[in-house]
Design an enzyme around this catalytic site. Sequence first.
Site, PDB file in Angstrom:
ATOM      1  CD  GLU B 165      -1.333   0.613   3.590  1.00  0.00           C
ATOM      2  OE1 GLU B 165      -1.719  -0.430   4.126  1.00  0.00           O
ATOM      3  OE2 GLU B 165      -1.737   1.736   3.906  1.00  0.00           O
ATOM      4  N   GLY B 167       0.294   4.924   1.460  1.00  0.00           N
ATOM      5  CA  GLY B 167      -0.635   5.787   2.168  1.00  0.00           C
ATOM      6  C   GLY B 167      -0.019   7.143   2.420  1.00  0.00           C
ATOM      7  CE1 TYR B 169       1.402  10.847   9.098  1.00  0.00           C
ATOM      8  CE2 TYR B 169      -0.689   9.988   8.342  1.00  0.00           C
ATOM      9  CZ  TYR B 169       0.046  10.959   9.003  1.00  0.00           C
ATOM     10  OH  TYR B 169      -0.568  12.034   9.529  1.00  0.00           O
ATOM     11  CB  VAL B 172       3.698  -0.917   3.340  1.00  0.00           C
ATOM     12  CG1 VAL B 172       4.074  -2.207   4.045  1.00  0.00           C
ATOM     13  CG2 VAL B 172       3.446   0.162   4.352  1.00  0.00           C
ATOM     14  CE  LYS B 187       5.023   2.974   8.388  1.00  0.00           C
ATOM     15  NZ  LYS B 187       4.183   3.017   9.576  1.00  0.00           N
ATOM     16  CG  ASP B 286      -3.871   6.443  13.596  1.00  0.00           C
ATOM     17  OD1 ASP B 286      -5.110   6.620  13.618  1.00  0.00           O
ATOM     18  OD2 ASP B 286      -3.210   6.449  12.554  1.00  0.00           O
TER      19      ASP B 286
END
Lengths: 323, 522
Positions: B165, B167, B169, B172, B187, B286
Amino acid sequence: MSHMTNPLATPDQLYQRRSFSALPTELQDAIFFSAQCLTQAAGVLLHLPQSTTAQANVLLARYWLVEPFMSDDYEFSDMSAATLYLTAKISPTPRSPRDVTNVYTYLLSPSSPFLRPSSLPRAPNIPKTYYLSQASYQAFHARLLAAEAHILYTLSFNTHVALPHAVCITYLQALDFLAQQRKEPLAKRALAHLNTALLSPQMLYLTSQPNALAVAAIYSAARDVGAKMPECEWWEVFDVDREELGFLVVGMRSVLGWARKMRVDVPGMKDGGMLRRADVEGEMRRRGLFLGNGRAVGGEEEDPEAEMARKMDEKMAEMEARG
Amino acid sequence: MASKGSRWAYQEEDAALEAQLKKEKEEKKRQKAEKARKLEAERKKQQQQQQQAHDTAAAPPPPSRPAANHDDNDDAGVSEPYRGGQRDDGNDGAHGPPVKRRRISPDRDTAPTAAAAAPTPNPAGGVGVSDSTSSSSSSKLLRFEGGAFGRCHSVENYDKLNDIEEGAYGWVARAQEAATGKVVALKRLKIDPKDRSGLPVTGLREIQILKDCDHRNVVKLQEVVVGDDTSKIDSIFLVLDFVEHDLKSILEDMPEPFLASEVKTLLLQLASGVAYLHTNWILHRDLKTSNLLLNNRGQLKIADFGMARYVGDPPPAKLTQLVVTLWYRAPELLLGATRYSTAIDMWSVGCIFGELLTREPLLQGKNEVDELTHIFSLCGIPTDDSWPSFRRLPNARALRLPHTSAATGAATGSVIRAKFPLLTAAGVALLNGLLALDPDRRPSARDMLDHEYFRQDPKPKQEAMFPTFPSKAGQERRRRRTTPNAPARGQQAVDLGAVDFSGIFSGRDREERGGGFSLRMV
């Protein structure tokens, strides 16, 4: 358990540093000591809690164990600034690069009393010497960030430092030393020993876990103030054996005497102020030693083995000529 | 990961393989039992011998002897702990074999290393050689192991398999360690080269926290690696355990919701992970279903510590209120609290609980005000009873809430009971507790683990009995539904201003009066 444990230096790392460094031991120790003092001084001026500054001290010691003194391109003071900036950043009390730059510029200027021997007259305060131009601020800032990344890389991003100070207070409580007000000097003294140990070129924080450091500090402090300790082997209660205790106590108590002597013996330290790469290079030249990689002195690169072979060849030729 | 596909479709080979594995396992078990029996017998024999020896030799065992090196002792005053030892040293010969010394050089077998001892008298202070000195003495000392430190390895040791993914942030990917063939998740830390404060503090915190964590329900950070060019550190990768699924995509794709027993297992694992974090003074900040990973063996792992931080007790005074993805954000954060604590994570756990039951995020607000509206219409309007201190929060002063008098009280209370008709009373009590408006009334993660709900039938399902799902992370890019992201650092917190909530309950009076109960199955 992470509050009680630190990653420690491996025997190999310690051996490498002592035996294969480009610098003689006393110069390494002088650099180490003055950089650690610089970090402490900067921590005070930046109003950082000692817990943060002490962590920076430990990280810097670890860094120099992995990356030998002259092998990177950074000034020693840059490394001190970068570790302090980094630890402050991940602590609850971050400091801006601007503040760090200002403080280090002052400490490195001739106006600062940093490490100035008491025999010399007080340095006159000339603000011009620590004025920071925009260009030099930019340059320092860039070096700071590059050094920060380099430190993190060198330490595998492991910024965990467990300090013995809190452990020490807990142990003093367990020994019932904090109940009475008049025993306070003992606690103060023990913390002073712990802070001194940060400066020790024996790198006590890299060879012993916090519990051992705390016990050694309490032992020393009790001797200083003449407090009566339990008759039995009380250090074993805190999982410290007698040998390690002895080593640490000697290590902690010898820092003062060693530092006094060192500041007379090592030439760069006489005038006070922070040791610089240039001082070290000059000293090495004076001693007729060359720094590795030919980078620093501009000589051509020659590895020790080739040099040895060449010398032997010359000797042989000489002997043959004579014979 | 080809086997992953076959897991899904059960085949004959699988059956054969399973039978074989079972046989092997039994064989191992048998051997182990035999070994244990032998050991036991041996131990008994030894004990007997010792007993005999003790009886015959009346003399006590030799006293422990210190082995201190006095050469480098430049402060005479310190040597007191050794005075006894020194005396002993004198008549070493008389007392039998010399004391074992702690190992002080890297390795005795490599000859020249003894020299290492000279400059730093004892580098091996606690480097694992645990009981050489204490072995002779009676006391058993604990050794603390903290590992070592050294340079980062290179990301080139890993071969990328596929992206998982990308994202807000970071990025990954699934990768394979070249040396071992182990599959991991890489990551990449997002680094803004224009950031004047250097490496992002959130990333550094995430690394530090993950390095300190060791729990089966928290994702494990194996190491941090960097790009090949080490002169300039601009690409940093976290090497994490690869976990096949995240809860969010499972929930989105599953045709039937989780069974009650499965929900319990997931919640228990979540609570035990959160309890671990909280006892270690870590706030996650989170928690949401997309940050909860689930492997094919039914094990849940909490991931993504980009917002996490260490806190003390009492909590620090000025924490940022811009944490937690909006749909999982606790009301006190929405109302602008800057001093908050572990209860904000428990609110998120409550939202996740609801989501596990319905497969839909529980409180899908479009913005802060809308989120509060959703919260108040589900949990009721805060009153001086239900949340005594809420009026003191920065954003609460300007709120206009519907009047809560005794007459309308019933209409503005919590409707959690009605929304989850299939949940048992204990389940509703737990959910109500987790979604208590007043943070002080939410249970801690430890309390939650002991909750009645988990003792009731149906019992939590065993992890190994969990159904498996096709792994999206393993094979394909995810279909993403639009979920709001966690707030970005440095973003402005919204000032809610004067907001009118008095309309929330306008329609509710009529509804409630209808049947008095709801038969809607969710």
